[in-house]
Design an enzyme around this catalytic site. Structure first.
Site, PDB file in Angstrom:
ATOM      1  N   LYS A  98      -9.170  28.345  38.635  1.00  0.00           N
ATOM      2  CA  LYS A  98      -8.661  29.660  39.070  1.00  0.00           C
ATOM      3  C   LYS A  98      -9.542  30.254  40.168  1.00  0.00           C
ATOM      4  O   LYS A  98      -9.053  30.641  41.229  1.00  0.00           O
ATOM      5  CB  LYS A  98      -8.591  30.651  37.890  1.00  0.00           C
ATOM      6  N   ARG A 157      -5.678  38.440  30.265  1.00  0.00           N
ATOM      7  CA  ARG A 157      -6.091  37.390  29.336  1.00  0.00           C
ATOM      8  C   ARG A 157      -5.588  37.635  27.924  1.00  0.00           C
ATOM      9  O   ARG A 157      -5.873  36.838  27.025  1.00  0.00           O
ATOM     10  CB  ARG A 157      -7.611  37.317  29.314  1.00  0.00           C
ATOM     11  N   ARG A 161     -20.726  22.470  36.310  1.00  0.00           N
ATOM     12  CA  ARG A 161     -21.121  23.711  36.987  1.00  0.00           C
ATOM     13  C   ARG A 161     -22.372  24.298  36.329  1.00  0.00           C
ATOM     14  O   ARG A 161     -23.242  24.844  36.997  1.00  0.00           O
ATOM     15  CB  ARG A 161     -19.973  24.725  36.969  1.00  0.00           C
ATOM     16  N   ARG A 218     -24.453  30.362  35.697  1.00  0.00           N
ATOM     17  CA  ARG A 218     -23.482  30.801  34.682  1.00  0.00           C
ATOM     18  C   ARG A 218     -23.970  30.400  33.288  1.00  0.00           C
ATOM     19  O   ARG A 218     -23.908  29.225  32.917  1.00  0.00           O
ATOM     20  CB  ARG A 218     -22.113  30.169  34.957  1.00  0.00           C
ATOM     21  N   ARG A 229     -14.858  29.383  24.425  1.00  0.00           N
ATOM     22  CA  ARG A 229     -13.993  29.950  25.478  1.00  0.00           C
ATOM     23  C   ARG A 229     -12.611  29.316  25.440  1.00  0.00           C
ATOM     24  O   ARG A 229     -11.595  30.002  25.599  1.00  0.00           O
ATOM     25  CB  ARG A 229     -14.641  29.731  26.857  1.00  0.00           C
TER      26      ARG A 229
HETATM   27  P1  B4P Z   1     -12.878  27.510  37.831  1.00  0.00           P
HETATM   28  O1  B4P Z   1     -11.762  27.151  36.949  1.00  0.00           O
HETATM   29  O2  B4P Z   1     -12.528  27.956  39.210  1.00  0.00           O
HETATM   30  O3  B4P Z   1     -13.673  28.499  36.927  1.00  0.00           O
HETATM   31  P2  B4P Z   1     -13.387  30.009  36.600  1.00  0.00           P
HETATM   32  O4  B4P Z   1     -12.257  30.596  37.355  1.00  0.00           O
HETATM   33  O5  B4P Z   1     -14.679  30.627  36.860  1.00  0.00           O
HETATM   34  O6  B4P Z   1     -12.942  30.028  35.091  1.00  0.00           O
HETATM   35  P3  B4P Z   1     -13.430  30.867  33.869  1.00  0.00           P
HETATM   36  O7  B4P Z   1     -12.189  31.134  33.095  1.00  0.00           O
HETATM   37  O8  B4P Z   1     -14.489  30.112  33.166  1.00  0.00           O
HETATM   38  O9  B4P Z   1     -14.179  32.159  34.383  1.00  0.00           O
HETATM   39  P4  B4P Z   1     -13.969  33.748  34.350  1.00  0.00           P
HETATM   40  O10 B4P Z   1     -14.966  34.236  35.324  1.00  0.00           O
HETATM   41  O11 B4P Z   1     -12.542  34.129  34.572  1.00  0.00           O
HETATM   42  O12 B4P Z   1     -13.918  26.337  38.097  1.00  0.00           O
HETATM   43  C1  B4P Z   1     -14.673  25.693  37.111  1.00  0.00           C
HETATM   44  C2  B4P Z   1     -15.443  24.524  37.743  1.00  0.00           C
HETATM   45  O13 B4P Z   1     -14.515  23.488  38.059  1.00  0.00           O
HETATM   46  C3  B4P Z   1     -16.151  24.859  39.060  1.00  0.00           C
HETATM   47  O14 B4P Z   1     -17.434  24.257  39.050  1.00  0.00           O
HETATM   48  C4  B4P Z   1     -15.300  24.217  40.133  1.00  0.00           C
HETATM   49  O15 B4P Z   1     -16.048  23.778  41.246  1.00  0.00           O
HETATM   50  C5  B4P Z   1     -14.700  23.031  39.390  1.00  0.00           C
HETATM   51  N1  B4P Z   1     -13.399  22.645  39.910  1.00  0.00           N
HETATM   52  C6  B4P Z   1     -12.391  23.475  40.253  1.00  0.00           C
HETATM   53  N2  B4P Z   1     -11.332  22.767  40.676  1.00  0.00           N
HETATM   54  C7  B4P Z   1     -11.676  21.441  40.563  1.00  0.00           C
HETATM   55  C8  B4P Z   1     -11.013  20.206  40.836  1.00  0.00           C
HETATM   56  N3  B4P Z   1      -9.766  20.175  41.315  1.00  0.00           N
HETATM   57  N4  B4P Z   1     -11.655  19.060  40.574  1.00  0.00           N
HETATM   58  C9  B4P Z   1     -12.909  19.070  40.093  1.00  0.00           C
HETATM   59  N5  B4P Z   1     -13.611  20.198  39.826  1.00  0.00           N
HETATM   60  C10 B4P Z   1     -13.001  21.367  40.066  1.00  0.00           C
HETATM   61  O16 B4P Z   1     -14.341  34.215  32.863  1.00  0.00           O
HETATM   62  C11 B4P Z   1     -15.646  34.185  32.332  1.00  0.00           C
HETATM   63  C12 B4P Z   1     -15.761  35.101  31.122  1.00  0.00           C
HETATM   64  O17 B4P Z   1     -15.547  36.487  31.504  1.00  0.00           O
HETATM   65  C13 B4P Z   1     -14.759  34.908  29.987  1.00  0.00           C
HETATM   66  O18 B4P Z   1     -15.139  33.866  29.097  1.00  0.00           O
HETATM   67  C14 B4P Z   1     -14.773  36.304  29.309  1.00  0.00           C
HETATM   68  O19 B4P Z   1     -15.891  36.469  28.474  1.00  0.00           O
HETATM   69  C15 B4P Z   1     -14.922  37.258  30.472  1.00  0.00           C
HETATM   70  N6  B4P Z   1     -13.644  37.770  30.991  1.00  0.00           N
HETATM   71  C16 B4P Z   1     -13.172  37.574  32.264  1.00  0.00           C
HETATM   72  N7  B4P Z   1     -11.980  38.170  32.419  1.00  0.00           N
HETATM   73  C17 B4P Z   1     -11.668  38.740  31.232  1.00  0.00           C
HETATM   74  C18 B4P Z   1     -10.541  39.475  30.761  1.00  0.00           C
HETATM   75  N8  B4P Z   1      -9.485  39.717  31.552  1.00  0.00           N
HETATM   76  N9  B4P Z   1     -10.527  39.917  29.480  1.00  0.00           N
HETATM   77  C19 B4P Z   1     -11.575  39.665  28.671  1.00  0.00           C
HETATM   78  N10 B4P Z   1     -12.667  38.965  29.043  1.00  0.00           N
HETATM   79  C20 B4P Z   1     -12.723  38.508  30.315  1.00  0.00           C
END
Ligand code: B4P
Length: 193
Positions: A14, A89, A128, A134, A146
């Site tokens: 994402k 979410r 990552r 992180r 998660r």
């Molecule tokens: P991404 O998938 O881009 O990671 P993300 O968006 O940061 O996902 P996440 O759900 O963990 O994070 P968020 O900040 O929303 O990438 C992951 C890895 O994969 C990276 O290293 C990337 O380089 C790699 N990658 C991507 N595409 C690839 C491909 N095609 N091939 C290989 N590798 C690839 O959430 C974090 C925390 O915040 C949650 O757990 C929660 O505690 C809180 N939170 C956020 N929003 C919330 C909400 N709305 N409500 C409640 N809690 C919330």
């Protein structure tokens, strides 16, 4: 105004794809994860309240996230549209977002749901965790928490938007550019239609 939700489990790409999509389509990127992490980095009262929950892989309470989104929407009245990344979410967050957008005379145009196997998610996040600051990417236990939160509380958000025919599923494994092309195709079809 065109508003997009990029949806999927943790590690599905994402954040990665949002950066490319916001550049191409001129949307305002709104990542609740990034907003929360910057509250933690700034040691604000909100940051202190959510720090431990996030480190444990748990979702932050709906009220906190909805209030945060409300103020970002208020502070950005003249954008082309929003790209919501990691939000909503829970079904409660989705219902609150729908109401806020109606109040602003707009709505969600499309929900793009990235589909990635659990094995690949764990691999990406641990990877990552080795290179980023992180804390929630370091242990397999927290990553599992998660993914479990996603299955229990977040998967239902796709069902919510399916009722309105707004969800398109996209295969989220392959190169970043390949997946980006698939996402762009879906957006272009929707914007032309
Ligand atoms: P991404 O998938 O881009 O990671 P993300 O968006 O940061 O996902 P996440 O759900 O963990 O994070 P968020 O900040 O929303 O990438 C992951 C890895 O994969 C990276 O290293 C990337 O380089 C790699 N990658 C991507 N595409 C690839 C491909 N095609 N091939 C290989 N590798 C690839 O959430 C974090 C925390 O915040 C949650 O757990 C929660 O505690 C809180 N939170 C956020 N929003 C919330 C909400 N709305 N409500 C409640 N809690 C919330």
């Amino acid at each position: 105004m065109f508003n997009l939700i990029l949806f999927g489990p943790p590690g599905s790409g994402k954040g990665t794809q949002s950066e490319k999509l916001t550049l191409k389509y001129g949307l305002k990127h709104l990542s609740t994860g990034d907003l929360l992490r910057s509250e933690i980095a700034g040691q604000t009262p909100l940051g202190l309240a959510v720090k431990n929950l996030m480190a444990e892989g748990k979702l932050v309470p709906d009220e906190i996230v909805i209030e945060m989104i409300n103020s970002v929407l208020d502070n950005n009245p003249h954008v082309n549209g929003f790209l919501f990344d990691g939000f909503p979410r829970t079904t409660a967050q989705a219902e609150a977002l729908d109401k806020l957008l109606v109040q602003k005379g707009t709505e969600i145009g499309l929900v793009l749901a990235l589909q990635v196997s659990q094995q690949e998610l764990i691999k990406r996040l641990l990877n990552r965790g080795r290179t980023s600051d992180r804390v929630d990417d370091v242990s397999e236990e927290v990553i599992a928490a998660r993914i479990s939160e996603y299955e229990k509380k977040t998967a239902a958000v796709a069902e919510h938007y399916k009722k309105y025919g707004k969800v398109e599923y996209v295969h989220g494994e392959g190169s970043i550019d390949e997946i980006f092309d698939l996402l762009c195709k879906e957006i272009d079809q929707k914007k032309v239609a």
